[in-house]
Motif scaffolding. Structure first.
Motif, short mmCIF file in Angstrom:
data_model
loop_
_atom_site.label_atom_id
_atom_site.label_comp_id
_atom_site.label_asym_id
_atom_site.label_seq_id
_atom_site.Cartn_x
_atom_site.Cartn_y
_atom_site.Cartn_z
N SER A 1 59.20 31.45 66.95
CA SER A 1 59.29 31.67 65.51
C SER A 1 58.69 30.48 64.77
O SER A 1 58.42 29.43 65.37
N ASN A 2 58.53 30.63 63.45
CA ASN A 2 58.03 29.51 62.65
C ASN A 2 58.93 28.29 62.79
O ASN A 2 58.45 27.16 62.90
N ALA A 3 60.26 28.52 62.78
CA ALA A 3 61.21 27.41 62.89
C ALA A 3 61.07 26.70 64.25
O ALA A 3 61.11 25.47 64.32
N GLU A 4 60.90 27.49 65.31
CA GLU A 4 60.76 26.90 66.64
C GLU A 4 59.46 26.12 66.77
O GLU A 4 59.42 25.04 67.37
N ILE A 5 58.38 26.67 66.20
CA ILE A 5 57.09 25.96 66.23
C ILE A 5 57.19 24.67 65.41
O ILE A 5 56.71 23.62 65.84
N ALA A 6 57.83 24.76 64.25
CA ALA A 6 57.97 23.58 63.38
C ALA A 6 58.71 22.46 64.10
O ALA A 6 58.30 21.29 64.06
N ALA A 7 59.81 22.80 64.78
CA ALA A 7 60.59 21.79 65.49
C ALA A 7 59.80 21.18 66.64
O ALA A 7 59.85 19.97 66.88
N ARG A 8 59.06 22.02 67.33
CA ARG A 8 58.30 21.56 68.49
C ARG A 8 57.13 20.66 68.09
O ARG A 8 56.80 19.70 68.77
N GLU A 9 56.48 21.01 66.97
CA GLU A 9 55.28 20.28 66.55
C GLU A 9 55.56 19.24 65.46
O GLU A 9 54.62 18.63 64.95
N ALA B 1 36.63 30.71 68.20
CA ALA B 1 36.04 29.38 68.22
C ALA B 1 36.13 28.71 66.85
O ALA B 1 35.99 27.49 66.74
N GLY B 2 36.35 29.52 65.81
CA GLY B 2 36.46 28.98 64.46
C GLY B 2 37.81 28.37 64.15
O GLY B 2 37.99 27.77 63.09
N LEU B 3 38.77 28.50 65.08
CA LEU B 3 40.08 27.88 64.87
C LEU B 3 40.00 26.38 65.12
O LEU B 3 39.30 25.94 66.04
N THR B 4 40.71 25.62 64.32
CA THR B 4 40.79 24.18 64.57
C THR B 4 41.66 23.92 65.80
O THR B 4 42.37 24.82 66.28
N GLU B 5 41.64 22.69 66.27
CA GLU B 5 42.47 22.35 67.45
C GLU B 5 43.94 22.59 67.16
O GLU B 5 44.67 23.13 67.98
N ARG B 6 44.39 22.20 65.97
CA ARG B 6 45.79 22.40 65.60
C ARG B 6 46.11 23.89 65.51
O ARG B 6 47.16 24.34 65.96
N GLU B 7 45.20 24.68 64.95
CA GLU B 7 45.42 26.12 64.84
C GLU B 7 45.51 26.76 66.22
O GLU B 7 46.31 27.67 66.44
N ARG B 8 44.72 26.27 67.17
CA ARG B 8 44.80 26.81 68.54
C ARG B 8 46.15 26.49 69.18
O ARG B 8 46.71 27.30 69.91
N THR C 1 54.41 24.48 56.46
CA THR C 1 53.11 24.14 57.04
C THR C 1 52.75 25.09 58.17
O THR C 1 51.60 25.54 58.28
N VAL C 2 53.74 25.41 59.00
CA VAL C 2 53.49 26.36 60.10
C VAL C 2 53.09 27.72 59.53
O VAL C 2 52.14 28.35 60.01
N LYS C 3 53.79 28.16 58.49
CA LYS C 3 53.48 29.45 57.88
C LYS C 3 52.05 29.47 57.35
O LYS C 3 51.32 30.47 57.50
N THR C 4 51.62 28.34 56.77
CA THR C 4 50.25 28.24 56.26
C THR C 4 49.24 28.34 57.40
O THR C 4 48.22 29.04 57.31
N HIS C 5 49.53 27.63 58.49
CA HIS C 5 48.64 27.68 59.66
C HIS C 5 48.55 29.10 60.21
O HIS C 5 47.46 29.59 60.53
N ILE C 6 49.70 29.77 60.34
CA ILE C 6 49.72 31.14 60.87
C ILE C 6 48.90 32.06 59.97
O ILE C 6 48.11 32.89 60.45
#
Length: 212
Positions: A168-176, A150-157, A182-187
């Motif tokens: 992967s980070n690259a796939e998440i980055a392209a999708r979002e 529950a402590g995760l932000t909406e973006r983190e969820r 930034t994705v690595k920081t979120h992870i």
């Protein structure tokens, strides 16, 4: 230099992996063992960064050895070696805290990349394969979701859900529409908040709590 230990009961297989690993300027094999019991002694003495651990061995199998090594104060990263794509024993080892699994007939380049990836501490060996493995053996009812989620932000969820699917980070980055940094920081923040060691454990967490 990334220090590697090999644990497998087949001497010829160990010799082949040793030659491959030692051919790399940033990798070196610092210990070998032919069974899990021997592995406990040599791994604790040599303190490698990464252990390649066969699952099925005499005297003590890789599951038991992995479980015991992961109780140490500063355990190495452990990668399970298996002959089967969908191996329930590999799933059990990952649930215990292993950093992933590799097929014993994996391409040499993939094995070397996997050692480096696991050593980096932030990535995962074939997250999609790990996900498939858990999907195949997921039969138990999901556990209650811990309060930490529950402590995760909406973006983190959102990013948690994509990482749990094996992206992967690259796939998440392209999708979002984000940078990979930034994705690595979120992870990293997600892993910290959920007290998880790496993305393999994130996949396991998602399956065990019905968040897939």
């Amino acid at each position: 230099m990334i220090r590697v230990a090999l644990v497998d009961d087949q001497a010829l297989f160990r010799a082949g992996i040793r030659m491959l690993v030692d051919s790399q300027p940033d990798l070196e094999v610092v210990a070998e063992a032919s069974d899990g019991r021997q592995a406990l002694d040599v791994v604790r003495a040599a303190r490698p960064d990464v252990v390649l651990m066969d699952i099925r061995m005499p005297v003590m199998d890789g599951l038991a050895a992995t479980a015991e090594l992961l109780t140490d104060a500063e355990p190495p990263r452990i990668v399970m070696l298996t002959t089967f794509d969908l191996d329930e024993a590999a799933a059990r080892a990952i649930r215990q805290g292993a950093s992933g699994f590799l097929l014993k007939d994996a391409d040499p380049e993939f094995l070397l990349a996997a050692i480096r990836t696991v050593h980096s501490g932030s990535a995962v060996i074939a997250a999609s394969a790990t996900r498939d493995l858990f999907a195949h053996f997921a039969g138990a009812a999901p556990a209650p979701v811990p309060p930490a989620y529950a402590g995760l932000t909406e973006r983190e969820r959102e990013i948690f859900a994509l990482a749990a699917r094996g992206l992967s980070n690259a796939e998440i980055a392209a999708r979002e529409y984000l940078s990979e940094a930034t994705v690595k920081t979120h992870i990293s923040r997600i892993l910290t908040k959920l007290s998880l060691r790496d993305r393999v454990q994130l996949v396991v967490f998602a399956f065990e709590h019905g968040l897939t």
